[in-house]
Design a protein around this motif. Structure first.
Motif, mmCIF file in Angstrom:
data_model
loop_
_atom_site.group_PDB
_atom_site.id
_atom_site.type_symbol
_atom_site.label_atom_id
_atom_site.label_comp_id
_atom_site.label_asym_id
_atom_site.label_seq_id
_atom_site.Cartn_x
_atom_site.Cartn_y
_atom_site.Cartn_z
ATOM 1 N N SER A 3 68.609 47.016 -29.509
ATOM 2 C CA SER A 3 67.874 47.984 -30.325
ATOM 3 C C SER A 3 66.932 47.305 -31.312
ATOM 4 C CB SER A 3 68.858 48.880 -31.094
ATOM 5 O OG SER A 3 69.623 48.111 -32.013
ATOM 6 N N LEU A 4 66.980 45.974 -31.340
ATOM 7 C CA LEU A 4 66.167 45.238 -32.309
ATOM 8 C C LEU A 4 64.909 44.696 -31.639
ATOM 9 C CD1 LEU A 4 67.519 42.858 -35.005
ATOM 10 C CD2 LEU A 4 65.515 42.195 -33.688
ATOM 11 N N GLY A 5 63.751 45.031 -32.207
ATOM 12 C CA GLY A 5 62.480 44.521 -31.709
ATOM 13 C C GLY A 5 61.918 43.465 -32.643
ATOM 14 N N GLY A 6 60.775 42.899 -32.275
ATOM 15 C CA GLY A 6 60.157 41.878 -33.107
ATOM 16 C C GLY A 6 60.808 40.520 -32.990
ATOM 17 N N TYR A 7 61.597 40.334 -31.914
ATOM 18 C CA TYR A 7 62.263 39.052 -31.682
ATOM 19 C C TYR A 7 62.079 38.695 -30.204
ATOM 20 C CZ TYR A 7 65.815 35.398 -32.372
ATOM 21 O OH TYR A 7 66.479 34.195 -32.482
ATOM 22 N N ALA A 8 60.831 38.755 -29.768
ATOM 23 C CA ALA A 8 60.502 38.549 -28.356
ATOM 24 C C ALA A 8 60.693 37.090 -27.958
ATOM 25 C CB ALA A 8 59.067 38.985 -28.091
ATOM 26 N N MET A 9 60.998 36.884 -26.668
ATOM 27 C CA MET A 9 61.350 35.549 -26.202
ATOM 28 C C MET A 9 60.713 35.238 -24.851
ATOM 29 S SD MET A 9 65.422 35.801 -27.136
ATOM 30 C CE MET A 9 65.795 34.111 -26.693
ATOM 31 N N GLY A 10 60.469 33.953 -24.621
ATOM 32 C CA GLY A 10 60.054 33.488 -23.306
ATOM 33 C C GLY A 10 58.563 33.563 -23.061
ATOM 34 N N LEU A 11 58.174 33.194 -21.847
ATOM 35 C CA LEU A 11 56.763 33.140 -21.467
ATOM 36 C C LEU A 11 56.053 34.466 -21.686
ATOM 37 C CD1 LEU A 11 57.013 31.082 -18.153
ATOM 38 C CD2 LEU A 11 55.933 30.338 -20.285
ATOM 39 N N ALA A 12 56.727 35.560 -21.323
ATOM 40 C CA ALA A 12 56.114 36.882 -21.438
ATOM 41 C C ALA A 12 56.531 37.605 -22.709
ATOM 42 C CB ALA A 12 56.463 37.735 -20.221
ATOM 43 N N GLN A 13 57.311 36.929 -23.560
ATOM 44 C CA GLN A 13 57.781 37.513 -24.820
ATOM 45 C C GLN A 13 58.490 38.846 -24.585
ATOM 46 O OE1 GLN A 13 57.094 35.856 -28.429
ATOM 47 N NE2 GLN A 13 57.804 34.639 -26.676
ATOM 48 N N TRP A 14 59.549 38.787 -23.749
ATOM 49 C CA TRP A 14 60.381 39.964 -23.525
ATOM 50 C C TRP A 14 61.087 40.333 -24.824
ATOM 51 C CZ3 TRP A 14 60.184 36.060 -19.735
ATOM 52 C CH2 TRP A 14 59.685 36.458 -18.487
ATOM 53 N N ASP A 15 61.162 41.628 -25.106
ATOM 54 C CA ASP A 15 61.748 42.065 -26.370
ATOM 55 C C ASP A 15 62.758 43.181 -26.126
ATOM 56 O OD1 ASP A 15 62.129 41.929 -29.076
ATOM 57 O OD2 ASP A 15 60.227 42.846 -29.647
ATOM 58 N N SER A 16 63.572 43.436 -27.132
ATOM 59 C CA SER A 16 64.553 44.522 -27.133
ATOM 60 C C SER A 16 65.439 44.468 -25.887
ATOM 61 C CB SER A 16 63.834 45.873 -27.263
ATOM 62 O OG SER A 16 63.048 45.893 -28.446
ATOM 63 N N GLY A 17 65.529 45.581 -25.140
ATOM 64 C CA GLY A 17 66.415 45.625 -23.982
ATOM 65 C C GLY A 17 66.044 44.631 -22.900
ATOM 66 N N ARG A 18 64.760 44.426 -22.685
ATOM 67 C CA ARG A 18 64.324 43.468 -21.659
ATOM 68 C C ARG A 18 64.706 42.043 -22.058
ATOM 69 N NH1 ARG A 18 58.126 44.807 -20.439
ATOM 70 N NH2 ARG A 18 58.451 43.626 -18.503
ATOM 71 N N ARG A 19 64.679 41.761 -23.346
ATOM 72 C CA ARG A 19 65.113 40.447 -23.838
ATOM 73 C C ARG A 19 66.603 40.239 -23.563
ATOM 74 N NH1 ARG A 19 64.715 41.352 -29.153
ATOM 75 N NH2 ARG A 19 66.910 41.944 -29.212
ATOM 76 N N VAL A 20 67.398 41.253 -23.876
ATOM 77 C CA VAL A 20 68.845 41.156 -23.657
ATOM 78 C C VAL A 20 69.152 41.007 -22.170
ATOM 79 C CG1 VAL A 20 71.046 42.369 -23.881
ATOM 80 C CG2 VAL A 20 69.386 42.433 -25.761
ATOM 81 N N ASN A 21 68.428 41.724 -21.336
ATOM 82 C CA ASN A 21 68.635 41.610 -19.887
ATOM 83 C C ASN A 21 68.312 40.202 -19.391
ATOM 84 O OD1 ASN A 21 69.423 44.271 -19.724
ATOM 85 N ND2 ASN A 21 67.383 45.030 -19.170
ATOM 86 N N LEU A 22 67.273 39.605 -19.946
ATOM 87 C CA LEU A 22 66.934 38.225 -19.589
ATOM 88 C C LEU A 22 68.070 37.282 -19.975
ATOM 89 C CD1 LEU A 22 65.011 35.860 -18.810
ATOM 90 C CD2 LEU A 22 64.100 35.983 -21.149
ATOM 91 N N LEU A 23 68.590 37.440 -21.178
ATOM 92 C CA LEU A 23 69.663 36.560 -21.651
ATOM 93 C C LEU A 23 70.936 36.746 -20.829
ATOM 94 C CD1 LEU A 23 69.123 36.937 -25.506
ATOM 95 C CD2 LEU A 23 68.498 34.991 -24.073
ATOM 96 N N ASN A 24 71.250 37.985 -20.502
ATOM 97 C CA ASN A 24 72.435 38.244 -19.678
ATOM 98 C C ASN A 24 72.274 37.662 -18.277
ATOM 99 O OD1 ASN A 24 74.021 39.563 -21.592
ATOM 100 N ND2 ASN A 24 73.095 41.556 -21.166
ATOM 101 N N TYR A 25 71.063 37.744 -17.745
ATOM 102 C CA TYR A 25 70.812 37.179 -16.420
ATOM 103 C C TYR A 25 70.958 35.657 -16.453
ATOM 104 C CZ TYR A 25 68.551 36.159 -11.979
ATOM 105 O OH TYR A 25 68.283 35.696 -10.709
ATOM 106 N N ALA A 26 70.491 35.044 -17.535
ATOM 107 C CA ALA A 26 70.632 33.590 -17.682
ATOM 108 C C ALA A 26 72.107 33.194 -17.728
ATOM 109 C CB ALA A 26 69.912 33.123 -18.942
#
Length: 351
Positions: free
Chosen positions: A94-117
């Motif tokens: 639920s937290l935005g403004g903390y995007a990560m990675g090449l495409a700067q995935w944020d919020s739910g997409r960021r969490v999904n990336l981390l879980n996949y890793a």
């Protein structure tokens, strides 16, 4: 038996020739004349290879790379605003403004990336993992990406990625769209014709990739000259400025001590560079080395030097400098022509 074997051989020979021709044609479609030298070029080339391996076009790959460049500087480990990694923050969908990675995935997409890793037992910073996630495990956005991957209109794909896949807050900003299209087309040229060595220098984009990787770091000897030397080294020409460079000094024809004399201290023109002495504001472009004589912020007789990141009009421009207001580190500064440094002695530009 020999006669039958001969006939069979004749039958299969055209097939072999056709297969060889198809193979040769396929190989000619991939980039073979590009030699990545910088970290960002290595990332871009890896993205291109991944896209082509999965049936995408080079136009799409470069549109994607151009967007990534503006999102993360093509730094796979980048977190928005260069914040440190914080597990509780990163795993909060639920937290935005903390995007990560090449495409700067944020919020739910960021969490999904981390879980996949974690599922794959890999670092989230891994480029292959991020590309695999984007292509196959980002829900409907993966399907959207694959749809765009068949396109050949690089400008349209660039905007579509920004608006519908990135969904950035600036997606409808014409200036942002123009900057990303410029980046995409620059990457297409670079990946088609060979490495240009020093990364991007897009007017208005505000970033030069090889210098973005050095932000906040002491570069070479920590002096202003050291940062300019590092920048020049990345072009792999016959010019090297020393100041802590591992390849020393070469191509020098004059005084190599004073920063204000950089424009006349080396054989620039014969090594693929252009020098403009006593330039005006209208002469300056992103990617230029800019040299100042004593006065204003250049408090010593050595003068000062930096690299232009962007030119925004109204006498405003942004620079990368070292040993300036933020100390002996690579940092960015907003400058006004003739104010902080009233004496610009030269600019040096790669042709």
């Amino acid at each position: 038996m020999k006669k039958i074997g001969f006939i069979i051989g004749l039958f299969f020979l055209p097939i072999i020739i056709i297969m060889f021709s198809i193979s040769a044609s396929t190989e000619s479609d991939t980039t073979t004349d590009f030699t990545p030298r910088t970290e960002q070029e290595k990332v871009a080339y890896q993205v291109l290879q991944y896209v082509e391996k999965n049936g995408g076009t080079k136009e799409f790959a470069c549109a994607w790379i151009g967007n990534m460049e503006h999102e993360s500087g093509l730094i796979p480990s980048r977190i928005q605003s260069d914040l440190p990694y914080m597990e509780a923050t990163a795993m909060n969908p639920s937290l935005g403004g903390y995007a990560m990675g090449l495409a700067q995935w944020d919020s739910g997409r960021r969490v999904n990336l981390l879980n996949y890793a974690k599922e794959k037992k890999k670092e989230w910073k891994d480029i292959d993992l991020q590309l695999d996630y984007a292509w196959n495990h980002d829900g409907s956005d993966s399907n959207l990406l694959k749809k765009y991957s068949k396109g050949t209109d690089i400008n349209q794909i660039t905007v579509d990625i920004l608006k519908y896949w990135e969904r950035a807050g600036t997606k409808d900003d014409p200036m942002q769209q123009a900057q990303r299209k410029t980046s995409a087309n620059n990457w297409y040229k670079r990946l088609s014709t060979g490495s240009q060595g020093a990364g991007s220098a897009n007017v208005g984009g505000g970033k030069i990739d090889v210098l973005e990787t050095q932000m906040g770091k002491k570069v070479y000897n920590g002096q202003c000259y050291g940062l300019t030397s590092f920048y020049v080294d990345n072009f792999n020409t016959g010019i090297h400025l020393g100041a802590g460079s591992p390849v020393g000094i070469s191509g020098n024809v004059g005084n190599t001590v004073n920063a204000w004399e950089i424009g006349s201290a080396y054989s620039w023109e014969s090594n693929g560079w252009q020098v403009i002495n006593n330039p005006s504001y209208s002469d300056v472009k992103a990617g230029d080395i800019i040299n100042w004589g004593q006065g204003g912020g250049a408090t010593t007789s050595y003068g000062h030097t930096g690299i232009v990141a962007s030119v925004s009009g109204n006498n405003k421009y942004t620079t990368y400098e070292q040993n300036a207001g933020q100390g002996e580190i690579c940092a960015k500064y907003e400058r006004t022509w003739g104010v902080e440094f009233p004496n610009t002695t030269s600019i040096v530009r790669k042709k």
